[in-house]
Motif scaffolding. Structure first.
Motif, PDB file in Angstrom:
ATOM      1  N   HIS A   1       4.203  -1.105   1.263  1.00  0.00           N
ATOM      2  CA  HIS A   1       2.988  -1.861   0.930  1.00  0.00           C
ATOM      3  C   HIS A   1       2.881  -2.254  -0.536  1.00  0.00           C
ATOM      4  O   HIS A   1       1.880  -2.846  -0.934  1.00  0.00           O
TER       5      HIS A   1
ATOM      6  N   ASP B   1      -0.284  -3.300  -2.658  1.00  0.00           N
ATOM      7  CA  ASP B   1      -1.447  -3.431  -1.776  1.00  0.00           C
ATOM      8  C   ASP B   1      -1.922  -2.045  -1.366  1.00  0.00           C
ATOM      9  O   ASP B   1      -1.707  -1.585  -0.238  1.00  0.00           O
TER      10      ASP B   1
ATOM     11  N   ALA C   1      -3.817  -1.179   1.867  1.00  0.00           N
ATOM     12  CA  ALA C   1      -3.115  -1.217   3.153  1.00  0.00           C
ATOM     13  C   ALA C   1      -2.406   0.095   3.460  1.00  0.00           C
ATOM     14  O   ALA C   1      -1.609   0.149   4.404  1.00  0.00           O
TER      15      ALA C   1
ATOM     16  N   GLN D   1      -0.970   3.360   4.914  1.00  0.00           N
ATOM     17  CA  GLN D   1      -0.915   3.732   6.327  1.00  0.00           C
ATOM     18  C   GLN D   1      -0.664   5.225   6.563  1.00  0.00           C
ATOM     19  O   GLN D   1      -0.646   5.660   7.723  1.00  0.00           O
TER      20      GLN D   1
ATOM     21  N   ARG E   1      -5.325   7.335   5.413  1.00  0.00           N
ATOM     22  CA  ARG E   1      -6.200   6.612   6.353  1.00  0.00           C
ATOM     23  C   ARG E   1      -6.727   7.568   7.411  1.00  0.00           C
ATOM     24  O   ARG E   1      -5.967   8.144   8.190  1.00  0.00           O
TER      25      ARG E   1
ATOM     26  N   LYS F   1     -10.177  -2.723   5.965  1.00  0.00           N
ATOM     27  CA  LYS F   1      -9.123  -1.731   5.718  1.00  0.00           C
ATOM     28  C   LYS F   1      -9.530  -0.714   4.666  1.00  0.00           C
ATOM     29  O   LYS F   1      -9.138   0.459   4.733  1.00  0.00           O
TER      30      LYS F   1
END
Length: 400
Positions: free
Chosen positions: A138, A141, A144, A146, A179, A187
């Motif tokens: 990523h 970013d 984003a 994960q 997350r 997000k």
């Protein structure tokens, strides 16, 4: 109470005297130029002992509360201690992610339990901290991310990986962004923030060898790693907000760091001293008009940034763009440092091609190593391109 000038002058003399007496001797092996190059147990042990000595003398964490290992005094004293450490050329205080990012964050928004548990160990160098933000797939970013944290009773089960984890192989704790709600409408809303232990089953670190041949970074893998629910900072879904606050410390836009030297700092004056005896075609290189013109540009830029830092603390002088200097600090200094080191290598002529370990290398290859290592700082905390976007959007008001 604001300290008086005579108090600060007296304190400066005390610090200088202590450093002159306790400055460690050359250990006989290569020391890191920054906290991002700690590669061996030998380096770590040396730097851990030095940081503990600085803290024990009262010259680290001076503005942090006494109850948590700090000095409880005005930040001006820490600024002076840092200035004198820089002037004396002593080793770095290596636990920078704790001293400069995690510690200020916990000091600011942490619970009393978190402050009692974590802060003193950061200062004493007993507890090393690392950062688990970036991920392999990523890039910049961050929103984003994960890596998953799934609630299971009074624990979270972590799966995923992080990249560029500075000193991850030595760390006891990680500031971790993971997350917790993949179904969140935005997000950013599905992320949570953890003060996560590293010595638990299911966490593996693999050192990353850099261009310089040194290490310092790792990739971190989580495979069903269980951490206590109490490690979560704030509520579920608060992760993005807390991470952004953490990055304010990392980028130098918010005060609160414990102090100490994070880098071996060099100035344009240091570079000039190094180049005084370099000749080209039988003449001192520093007499060349084009090089002198470039050198004056670097001198002006360094002076302007130093004055800008002083100006940022004077509100009436920043009314046009109140956050411009703090938000641009990271971009300005890291890019300038990279160009200064590049200039120093290039100005050595053919000798600039020698590196650490080459008998013909000037200053043992210091500037070559410093140049290659300087790219780390232009990437960590958000790349220079990301920093330019932040300035454009949050200072100049330009659209995304």
């Amino acid at each position: 109470m604001t300290p008086q000038p005579h108090e600060l002058d007296s304190f400066r003399k005390d610090v200088a005297a202590w450093l002159a007496e306790h400055r460690p001797a050359d250990p006989g092996f290569l020391l890191p130029q920054s906290f991002m190059e700690v590669s061996t147990d030998q380096q770590l042990d040396f730097l851990r002992e030095w940081q503990h000595k600085v803290w024990s003398a009262g010259y680290l964490g001076m503005a942090w509360p006494r109850a948590y290992g700090g000095g409880g005094v005005d930040p001006a004293f820490q600024s002076i201690a840092d200035q004198e450490m820089r002037r004396a050329g002593v080793p770095i205080c290596f636990n920078v992610i704790g001293l400069g990012w995690a510690g200020p964050l916990i000091n600011d928004i942490g619970t009393e339990e978190e402050k009692s548990k974590y802060l003193k160990g950061i200062l004493s160098a007993e507890d090393i901290w690392c950062q688990g933000f970036s991920e392999p797939d990523h890039g910049s970013d961050l929103g984003a991310a994960q890596t998953r944290a799934v609630r299971d009773g009074d624990a979270y089960v972590i799966n995923g990986s992080k990249i560029w984890t500075t000193m991850g192989n030595y760390a006891r704790y990680m500031i971790l962004l993971a997350r917790t709600n993949p179904e969140a409408p935005r997000k950013y809303d599905g992320l949570s923030f953890f003060l996560a232990p590293m010595q638990v089953p299911g966490i593996e670190t693999r050192p990353i060898r850099k261009l310089t041949g040194e290490y310092g970074f790792t990739e971190t893998f989580f495979t069903d790693a269980r951490i206590p629910q109490a490690c979560r900072m704030g509520d579920e879904g608060d992760g993005w907000k807390i991470a952004m606050k953490t990055l304010q410390y990392e980028r130098g836009a918010e005060a609160g760091a414990a102090g100490g030297l994070a880098f071996v700092r060099v100035s344009v004056d240091d570079m000039i001293d190094e180049l005084r005896d370099v000749s080209r075609d039988g003449r001192p290189m520093l007499e060349e008009p084009l090089l002198r013109d470039q050198l004056v540009g670097l001198i002006m830029e360094e002076k302007a940034m130093a004055l800008g830092d002083r100006r940022s603390a004077i509100a009436p002088l920043t009314t046009d763009y109140p956050f411009s200097l703090p938000l641009s600090n990271k971009l300005r200094w890291t890019e300038y440092s990279r160009r200064l080191r590049q200039f120093a290598v290039g100005a050595q002529g053919a000798a600039g091609s020698f590196y650490v370990g080459d008998d013909a290398a000037r200053q043992g290859g210091f500037w070559q190593r410093a140049y290659l290592n300087s790219f780390s700082a232009t990437i960590g905390g958000g790349t220079s391109q990301i920093q330019a976007n932040i300035i454009a959007e949050h200072v100049l008001g330009l659209p995304k």
